[in-house]
Each structure stands twice: as C-alpha cells, then as structure tokens.
Design a protein around this motif. Structure first.
Motif, PDB file in Angstrom:
ATOM      1  N   TYR A 119       1.561   6.807   2.940  1.00  0.00           N
ATOM      2  CA  TYR A 119       0.263   6.726   2.264  1.00  0.00           C
ATOM      3  C   TYR A 119      -0.410   8.077   2.368  1.00  0.00           C
ATOM      4  O   TYR A 119      -0.004   8.948   3.155  1.00  0.00           O
ATOM      5  CB  TYR A 119      -0.628   5.661   2.910  1.00  0.00           C
ATOM      6  CG  TYR A 119      -1.006   6.012   4.337  1.00  0.00           C
ATOM      7  CD1 TYR A 119      -2.224   6.613   4.636  1.00  0.00           C
ATOM      8  CD2 TYR A 119      -0.120   5.778   5.386  1.00  0.00           C
ATOM      9  CE1 TYR A 119      -2.559   6.965   5.929  1.00  0.00           C
ATOM     10  CE2 TYR A 119      -0.438   6.122   6.687  1.00  0.00           C
ATOM     11  CZ  TYR A 119      -1.660   6.712   6.956  1.00  0.00           C
ATOM     12  OH  TYR A 119      -1.981   7.079   8.238  1.00  0.00           O
ATOM     13  N   LEU A 170       0.820  -1.206   0.000  1.00  0.00           N
ATOM     14  CA  LEU A 170       0.000   0.000   0.000  1.00  0.00           C
ATOM     15  C   LEU A 170       0.855   1.258   0.000  1.00  0.00           C
ATOM     16  O   LEU A 170       0.324   2.375  -0.055  1.00  0.00           O
ATOM     17  CB  LEU A 170      -0.924   0.016   1.229  1.00  0.00           C
ATOM     18  CG  LEU A 170      -1.936  -1.129   1.339  1.00  0.00           C
ATOM     19  CD1 LEU A 170      -2.752  -0.987   2.622  1.00  0.00           C
ATOM     20  CD2 LEU A 170      -2.859  -1.171   0.127  1.00  0.00           C
ATOM     21  N   LYS A 172      -7.021   1.998  -3.937  1.00  0.00           N
ATOM     22  CA  LYS A 172      -6.478   0.634  -3.913  1.00  0.00           C
ATOM     23  C   LYS A 172      -6.960  -0.145  -2.696  1.00  0.00           C
ATOM     24  O   LYS A 172      -7.069  -1.372  -2.732  1.00  0.00           O
ATOM     25  CB  LYS A 172      -4.949   0.668  -3.911  1.00  0.00           C
ATOM     26  CG  LYS A 172      -4.336   1.254  -5.168  1.00  0.00           C
ATOM     27  CD  LYS A 172      -4.600   0.371  -6.377  1.00  0.00           C
ATOM     28  CE  LYS A 172      -3.881   0.920  -7.616  1.00  0.00           C
ATOM     29  NZ  LYS A 172      -4.164   0.107  -8.821  1.00  0.00           N
ATOM     30  N   GLN A 192       0.188   4.865  -1.811  1.00  0.00           N
ATOM     31  CA  GLN A 192      -1.174   4.868  -2.345  1.00  0.00           C
ATOM     32  C   GLN A 192      -2.082   5.853  -1.601  1.00  0.00           C
ATOM     33  O   GLN A 192      -1.845   6.191  -0.437  1.00  0.00           O
ATOM     34  CB  GLN A 192      -1.784   3.467  -2.237  1.00  0.00           C
ATOM     35  CG  GLN A 192      -1.044   2.395  -3.012  1.00  0.00           C
ATOM     36  CD  GLN A 192      -1.126   2.606  -4.512  1.00  0.00           C
ATOM     37  OE1 GLN A 192      -2.055   3.257  -5.016  1.00  0.00           O
ATOM     38  NE2 GLN A 192      -0.171   2.053  -5.243  1.00  0.00           N
TER      39      GLN A 192
END
Length: 274
Positions: free
Chosen positions: A155, A125, A176, A128
């Motif tokens: 993130y 991740l 995502k 993202q």
C-alpha cells in the motif's frame, strides 16, 4: 483626594502585578481533530479544571501531529493529552509523568471505507493509497500499518494531518480507506460519519495519557489529577466528559503503558537524541 488617588493607583498596580505573576498552565491536546473543534471541546474542560484547582489552565494544540510532537519534546506544554506511543517516548524525554487515563477503556484503531465501497477485507486494500493522520498516530496509523505489513499487503501511505481529515478524504472518495480510532470516528461530523463504515478494528491497548511536565509541582499535579478523577461524580464534569466521548478518568502510572512499550516502536527515537 491625592491620598485616595495614590491608594487607588497602588491597589491597581498590585492587582496588575498579581495577574502578571499568576502562573498559567497550558494543556496541550494532540490534534486528532481540527483546532477549532478541539478548542470547542477542551476549553470548557480547562475552565472547569481551573475552577476546581484554583490554577490558571488554558487550552493549547498544534496545527498537526508532527508539530505537536516537536512542542511536547521541547516541553512547551505543562500538561499534555497524548497518544499511547507518544507517552512512551515523551516519558523518556523531556520526562512527562502520567496522572490520568480513561477508566476501563482500551484504544482501538480502525480502517474506514465508504458505505458504498465493495471492499470487505484488508487484502482488498492491496496496491491502494491509504490515508493516515501522521506516521506516529498510534492506533490510527502505527497499528493498522503494522497489520498490513504483517499480512504482506502492499500500500502507499498518505498523511493528511488529522483524524477528521482522514474521514473527510475517504468520504469524498479521494482514498479507498483510511485509519482512525473509534472515539474520533464517533465524534466526527455526522454528515461525514454517515458516509462511512468500519472495515477493520485493531486489538486494544492502554489509551491516551494525560501527563504533566517535570516542572509541574507535585501539589499542582495532585490537584489536577484529583479534579480529573472527580469529574465523573460531578454533573458538570459528567457533561464535559460526555462531550469528549469519555465516561470516567482514573489515576494512571508510568507502567500502564508497558503494553505499548512491548511493541518496540522506534518511529520517534530521533527526537530523543536531538
């Protein structure tokens, strides 16, 4: 005839006065899902509680979680169903008192991704944009974000107002991954849930609180608490609990949320000083 008209008019006036003076208790539900869905799920519960307690109880919510937080701190709800972190804050101000929680249940946050996503770990991740219901959504936002920070995974959080909105946005591929909890995930639209899978689950914590404002009398609090606890022994109550993805409610006390207090979360401290 005039006397009869006078008697009827007096009776009608007294009836109107009784209705006008009847105290209505609002049960405010944290908007993890859409107001329409929450009304469908919780209005029958408030009707059930009204019939069992003799109190007039009605459903209420807010358009989003920050608005709900503002209303709770201002004492707008007589009874509130709030997340664990909310309870640790609003038990301080304005002083909500816990009366019930789910029995033998811990709340667990989750990260969801699309079924066809190649992502298999939190590390993937990194970099993202991730969807969350709100900054102070305990298991769906606070705990998952803390885990990402702990693992030094960069993130960008985006807040989309509700759990259902998280699931829809991830299912449509706009993000995502996103944060939620198992109860709302299991309760979301089947066509949305079918497109998602759970990537990661948080540790468990004491679940949401049903709490009353300090202005609610002890007798009313006890009547509501008793009705909530006895739902599991009544066929109608069992059906209503099942619709909420609850099994049983039990009496709760303030100390039940000490595991959450131990996390020392400060996100809403500004509300205590306003």
């Amino acid at each position: 005839m005039k006397r009869l008209v006078l008697v009827l008019a007096l009776a009608f006036s007294l009836l109107n006065f009784a209705h006008a003076s009847e105290q209505v208790y609002t049960l405010g539900v944290v908007p993890q899902q859409s107001a329409k869905k929450l009304a469908r799920l919780w209005t029958p519960v408030t009707q059930y509680l009204s019939s069992k307690t003799g109190l007039a109880i009605r459903f209420a919510t807010a358009r989003d979680i920050p608005t709900f937080e503002k209303r709770v701190v201002e004492g707008e709800y007589d009874i509130a169903y709030m997340n664990p972190y909310h309870y640790t804050v609003f038990s301080q101000k304005p002083g909500y008192r816990a009366i019930a929680k789910q029995k033998n249940k811990q709340i667990k946050g989750i990260f969801v991704v699309r079924n066809d996503s190649p992502i298999q770990s939190l590390n993937e991740l990194s970099g993202q944009k991730l969807a969350f219901p709100s900054p102070a959504a305990f298991a769906a936002s606070v705990i998952p974000r803390a885990q990402l920070d702990k693992e030094q995974i960069a993130y960008e959080p985006k807040y989309v107002s509700s759990h259902d909105s998280v699931y829809r946005n991830v299912a449509k591929g706009f993000f995502k991954a996103g944060g939620g909890v198992m109860r709302t995930f299991n309760n979301t639209a089947p066509e949305v849930k079918a497109q998602l899978r759970v990537l990661w689950t948080t540790p468990g914590y004491t679940p949401h609180a049903l709490a009353v404002h300090p202005r609610v009398s002890s007798s009313a609090s006890e009547a509501i608490q008793t009705a909530l606890i006895e739902m599991a022994s009544d066929p109608e109550g069992v059906t209503l609990l099942k619709s909420l993805n609850f099994k049983q409610l039990e009496a709760a006390g303030d100390g039940d949320w000490d595991d959450v207090r131990a996390l020392n979360i400060k996100l809403l401290d500004h509300l205590l000083s306003e």
